[in-house]
Design a protein around this motif. Structure first.
Motif, short mmCIF file in Angstrom:
data_model
loop_
_atom_site.label_atom_id
_atom_site.label_comp_id
_atom_site.label_asym_id
_atom_site.label_seq_id
_atom_site.Cartn_x
_atom_site.Cartn_y
_atom_site.Cartn_z
N VAL A 122 -11.60 9.01 -3.98
CA VAL A 122 -11.56 7.87 -3.06
C VAL A 122 -10.57 8.19 -1.94
O VAL A 122 -9.43 8.53 -2.21
N SER A 180 -8.83 6.68 1.30
CA SER A 180 -8.55 5.54 2.15
C SER A 180 -7.73 6.00 3.34
O SER A 180 -7.21 7.11 3.36
N VAL A 181 -7.66 5.14 4.32
CA VAL A 181 -6.92 5.47 5.55
C VAL A 181 -5.92 4.36 5.79
O VAL A 181 -6.22 3.19 5.58
N ALA A 182 -4.70 4.73 6.19
CA ALA A 182 -3.65 3.72 6.34
C ALA A 182 -3.67 3.11 7.74
O ALA A 182 -2.89 3.47 8.61
N CYS A 183 -4.56 2.17 7.93
CA CYS A 183 -4.60 1.39 9.18
C CYS A 183 -3.32 0.55 9.27
O CYS A 183 -2.85 0.02 8.26
N MET A 184 -2.71 0.41 10.45
CA MET A 184 -1.46 -0.34 10.58
C MET A 184 -1.61 -1.63 11.39
O MET A 184 -0.82 -2.55 11.24
N GLU A 240 -13.05 -0.02 -1.81
CA GLU A 240 -13.17 1.43 -1.64
C GLU A 240 -13.29 2.12 -3.00
O GLU A 240 -14.09 3.05 -3.17
N ARG A 291 0.86 -1.19 0.00
CA ARG A 291 0.00 0.00 0.00
C ARG A 291 0.90 1.23 0.00
O ARG A 291 1.74 1.38 0.89
#
Ligand code: HEC
Ligand code: HEC
Ligand code: CA
Ligand code: CA
Ligand code: CA
Ligand code: CA
Ligand code: CA
Ligand code: CA
Ligand code: CO
Ligand code: CO
Lengths: 404, 226, 404, 226
Positions: free
Chosen positions: B175, B177-181, A371, A357
């Motif tokens: 779009v 998104s969020v960078a969840c770790m 998404e 990512r």
């Protein structure tokens, strides 16, 4: 398997005395090799013939309006070998004689001009590294998983050092109309006369009228002797065999921006002039269609890029997106250029899912496929920059999956 | 002057020879006209072998005609693009601007002999495509004079939006998104996997990877090992 | 001349209606071109066959212990096309089967180890761009002017993106003796068994055991499948077909560091272990053997590099060194990597002498040939990093001269 | 362990097969010996065809023997390297360490069949080269026992210096130039120009440049235009 790890090899025999490839000196250690300039223009080793650009059967109907994909599964670093640069032609390719090639600027300019290659190559030049990605890269995966390897899922992607004259220099030289110029049209010299509208802001920013690619002239398949380089923008705008730039005040809605390279939205509308390639990444090794021979240590490696600037960070997950670690970025990290990432991994032999990512300098986070679909639906075709998942089975075989 | 002795003025004839583009507002469109009837001749002589007699063929390329309705001509929105009831999206379903057809046929068709049509042939065959799509009547003569009116009949003329963040390099992404770790929510099983039929359709992947290095290519001529 | 500038062309006829190359559409604009993947591994245009690597007659006695030079006069940017990478072999070259190639570490290590290519390519890898220059580059010009073009005067120079495992990773993996290790020996697998001593500081710094070059595997002529990359150090240390690294506490004085690649001083002494390639630059266009067709604007372009780090500045003189202007540096500017410079120039048709002068981040200034000779005499052979002068005659022909 | 399952221990036999280097302090030198007489046989059978009967040939490579004197053997400095009275610099004039010869002959000679000599042959032919150079007498037997004594006779044994700034990346450069920018002192005429004989000796330079672009290659098959 021919070689395998040294460890596996040693384990083979009891009372292992050593590897015959070491104990018995090979022919090349005990004889005289070939002279210099045997190949005045060198080629890859005869052991490298598996890495070729290839078509995807059934993607298009005719090979002269088709794509050949770069074998990303076997490449290193960020520079794409020019011989393996992906191809996308709409009406075939030619090897044009540079002595006869002409370049014209017209439209909203004080002095419509004609330049020969001699003229262009005398002008102030720049050399810059940029990725080029087709807007339709990864298109086949908008819906479900469709293709077996990263060559076909992501291989409309290459990266080179381009040399040429900034388009801004030429626009100034022709005296473009600073008040009314809003768009340019770039036009190819091939049969398709490929035409694309570009904003005057892009045109004056970092667009290059390029002849050089990776130190030598462009390859014929990539527009020899002249192509447009439009950093960050989808490949179709990088008009090949470039013959003309027109300065105008309105967009042109040419075939490849009014019928194709438009993004289908769920409500039936099309987004037109979707140019920028948003931030994206993919793991190239291990990737689908590859097999791990053994448990133990592996280097996970891949590519990240953004049409909006530099890659800031790449995270990698080895558990299908539950937990993430930040990968090392190789230098240089350049704007609108591929960035190579690497990260350590020890495979314990159990089934896992690998993902990468990327995050670019604007803070934009590469999205998951769900998404993307939530906003754009499943028909978009273009600009699929979703996180890619590769599943490693217990057998070691890696395959293409969607996990989210 | 900035760059002495570099380049020269383009002559009028040169600009005329290359400046062939036609914009949605018809800037660049040469004067002239062509009939549907003549267009049918051109089509059947120079186009149909690839695109089909009715523009329906997908042998060489996606179909040109089909999927549009009388209703679409009224609304300027092709309904099938939203309900996805058509198996394919034809050119006529997508194209919003008649200039696009004129310009493209003029510059690139017929595929093996681009830029060989006369201006009349381009007018005619454009008219004929619109006729096949039931946008123009059989007796129609398309010309630089009436093409702006024809534009108002294009089935998908209202089907384009430029309201998105992908034109400007500083545009706003749609779009987010969020960078969840850590401990991020993920479905337990793959939502989609490679269909068995797709495994070997690109040839044996073993031959598309090196025979040494960190990994080998999978032998896709055999089923995946279990 | 086939093409010439557009201006010259227009001037030819009175009542100039236009260039037939524009008025009459070329074949490639009115027919269908070739399909994708016609060349699954692409090659340069058929119009590019003048740019080849070539030997210098009389430089060496036999072509298997010789050099082929990179045609710098026709290259762009900083990446050298791999097919034109210069060659230097001492006992010929081979295309080694990677499945049989082995790499060994021994000497002052806890665990002497053997690695296959499979093993190495699983380890943490890096990708970095570096120049490689033979220590004997420009050797023929230590005394008087001797060669006709920049290909032969400076063409033992190339620059690539290399991928491999840092040698430090392998030394750690083998458990090298941190107290006593002072040097390493790198050894090739070819007939010459090329061997070079490298300091442990270099070895642990940025040395790479590399398999990748410009995105693909090394070319056979450049050490396929494994070579050492020793950034900033002369090419002979970048051991090709690498088979072994030994860790030791004393230098090895091998043939190519005790009989060759030693620098002859005026007092008869030889400097041994002169490894670093000091800061240097050269104008590649216009350069000796080229002819300017016309007065007017030109882009002067060339290359600068330093074995001690980054290039900080490049100055260019068009009056034989009397006055200097600072050139533009293309990005990226990387450590121990080529840097491309460009600068504007309008030629008024009078005879002039062009020079470039690089300065690196240590502040070191590329010297004039007389400054070099004042310290090292005229027999040194190696490490000639003098400022290069090109004379442009009134005829437009450029030739190799020494001016100071 | 840092990298599980990568690489393996080298066996003793493997190290023995590849660890062939010999250092100046003779670490790595295998036990053994060889006579000058035997060395002459080896030389004449396997070396002389390339290097000449007396090591004097420059047909295939620069001469191996010549240019050293009895006086040099005493001083350990080859005088001809300073007075430049020799036309060429032979191997024996340059080499400071006898280990270098031993190691190199053992690993790389004969050129077309490297690593095929026996240890005795390497001792012998090394002794013979030193004998041709008048360093060792005709009756000499070179061995691992006496090679350190032979080192003390090497004509150029004191001819190397490591006192320079080009080993360390942070070393101090020996040549210090200054970047003058304006009105810098320069001689009026070129101090050296390309000899006419060198103009075309690499082939016609016109064929070594593109036939388009900013410049053309000069036609060096003809004299330079005036
Ligand atoms: C030899 C085959 C061939 C012939 C003959 C031919 N075409 Fe085409 N046509 C194609 C192909 C292939 C494409 C797609 C080109 C591309 O990928 O850009 C195409 C594209 C088109 C398109 C754009 C369709 C779209 O959705 O992008 C139009 C309109 C078109 N052709 C009209 C014509 C007309 C009118 C003629 C005759 C005057 C003609 N064609 C003759 C093969 C042909
Ligand atoms: C077929 C030709 C050939 C034969 C036979 C040959 N040599 Fe050589 N020799 C060469 C060449 C060529 C070189 C230079 C190799 C290089 O460039 O690294 C060389 C280099 C040398 C050198 C190093 C010289 C220097 O100044 O670098 C020595 C010492 C030497 N040879 C000794 C021998 C001995 C001893 C034999 C026989 C056992 C032998 N050679 C057989 C061709 C030959
Ligand atoms: Ca297509
Ligand atoms: Ca001119
Ligand atoms: Ca126009
Ligand atoms: Ca040589
Ligand atoms: Ca293993
Ligand atoms: Ca040793
Ligand atoms: Co595309
Ligand atoms: Co060298």
């Amino acid at each position: 398997l021919a070689s395998g790890s040294a460890l596996a090899q040693a384990a083979k025999g009891t009372a292992f005395e050593g590897d015959p490839n070491i104990l018995k000196l090979p022919e090349h250690a005990t004889t005289l090799g070939k002279p210099v300039a045997t190949n005045a223009y060198g080629m890859p080793s005869k052991f490298e013939t598996n890495l070729l650009r290839r078509e995807s059967p059934g993607l298009t109907r005719v090979s002269a309006a088709s794509v050949s994909f770069t074998p990303l599964q076997g490449l290193f670093g960020i520079i794409t070998p020019s011989g393996l640069h992906f191809e996308r032609h709409h009406q075939g390719w030619y090897d044009i004689d540079p002595a006869t090639h002409r370049f014209m600027i017209n439209g909203l300019v004080k002095n419509p001009k004609v330049y020969t290659m001699d003229d262009l190559m005398r002008l102030p030049s720049v050399s810059r590294m940029h990725f080029i990605e087709c807007g339709a890269n990864t298109a086949m995966e908008w819906g479900n998983v469709a293709v077996p390897t990263v060559q076909y899922s992501h291989g409309m992607l290459s990266c080179s050092e381009f040399t040429g004259v900034p388009l801004s220099v030429l626009l100034e030289d022709a005296g473009y109309d600073k008040k009314n110029a809003k768009f340019i049209l770039a036009e190819g010299g091939d049969g398709s006369g490929m035409t694309r509208t570009i904003s005057i802001e892009r045109a004056l920013d970092d667009v290059i009228v390029a002849w050089g690619m990776n130190g030598e002239m462009l390859r014929p398949e990539n527009g020899y002797p002249l192509r447009l380089v439009v950093p960050g923008v989808q490949g179709v705008s990088w008009v090949k065999w470039l013959r003309r730039i027109e300065v105008g005040d309105k967009p042109y809605a040419t075939k490849d921006e009014a019928i194709h390279y438009i993004d289908a939205m769920p409500d039936g509308m099309y987004r037109q002039y979707t140019s920028i390639q948003e931030c994206k990444s993919v793991i190239t090794t291990p990737s689908s269609g590859q097999t791990l021979l053994d448990k133990g240590f592996y280097n996970i490696t891949g590519l990240a890029w953004s049409g909006r600037g530099k890659v800031k960070r790449v995270d990698v997950s080895v558990d299908g997106g539950r937990n993430w670690r930040t990968a090392r970025l190789e230098t240089p990290v350049l704007s609108k250029c591929l960035t190579r990432f690497n990260i350590d991994w020890v495979w314990d032999g159990s089934p896992v899912v690998l993902q990468s990512r990327a995050i670019d300098e604007t803070g934009y986070v590469q999205p998951k496929i769900n998404e993307l679909r939530a906003v754009r639906g499943t028909k978009s075709i273009y600009h699929n920059n979703a996180i890619q998942s590769w599943k490693v089975a217990e057998s070691g075989e890696v395959s293409n999956v969607q996990v989210y | 002057q900035g760059y002495p002795n570099i380049g020269r003025a383009a002559t009028e004839k040169e600009v005329a020879a290359w400046d062939i583009d036609v914009r949605p507002d018809f800037k660049g469109l040469p004067k002239g006209s062509g009939t549907v009837a003549k267009g049918m001749q051109v089509w059947e002589g120079k186009c149909a072998q690839c695109h089909g007699t009715f523009g329906e063929s997908n042998e060489v390329f996606t179909p040109i005609v089909g999927g549009t309705t009388k209703e679409d001509i009224k609304t300027g929105r092709v309904a099938a693009l939203a309900d996805n009831k058509q198996p394919q999206r034809t050119t006529m379903m997508k194209v919003a601007t008649v200039s696009t057809l004129w310009d493209y046929i003029n510059r690139a068709m017929p595929w093996t002999a681009p830029k060989t049509l006369t201006t009349e042939e381009v007018y005619s065959v454009t008219a004929y495509i619109l006729n096949m799509a039931e946008v123009l009547p059989d007796e129609f003569t398309l010309s630089d004079k009436n093409i702006a009116e024809v534009q108002k009949l294009m089935p998908n003329r209202n089907g384009m939006t430029q309201n998105h963040g992908m034109w400007d390099v500083k545009g706003k992404p749609d779009v987010k998104s969020v960078a969840c770790m850590k401990d991020c929510p993920v479905g337990e099983h793959p939502r989609s996997t490679l269909p068995e039929a797709a495994r070997n359709v690109h040839g044996n992947v073993a031959e598309q990877n090196r025979s040494f290095g960190a990994v080998r290519g999978a032998d896709t001529s055999k089923p995946a090992p279990t």
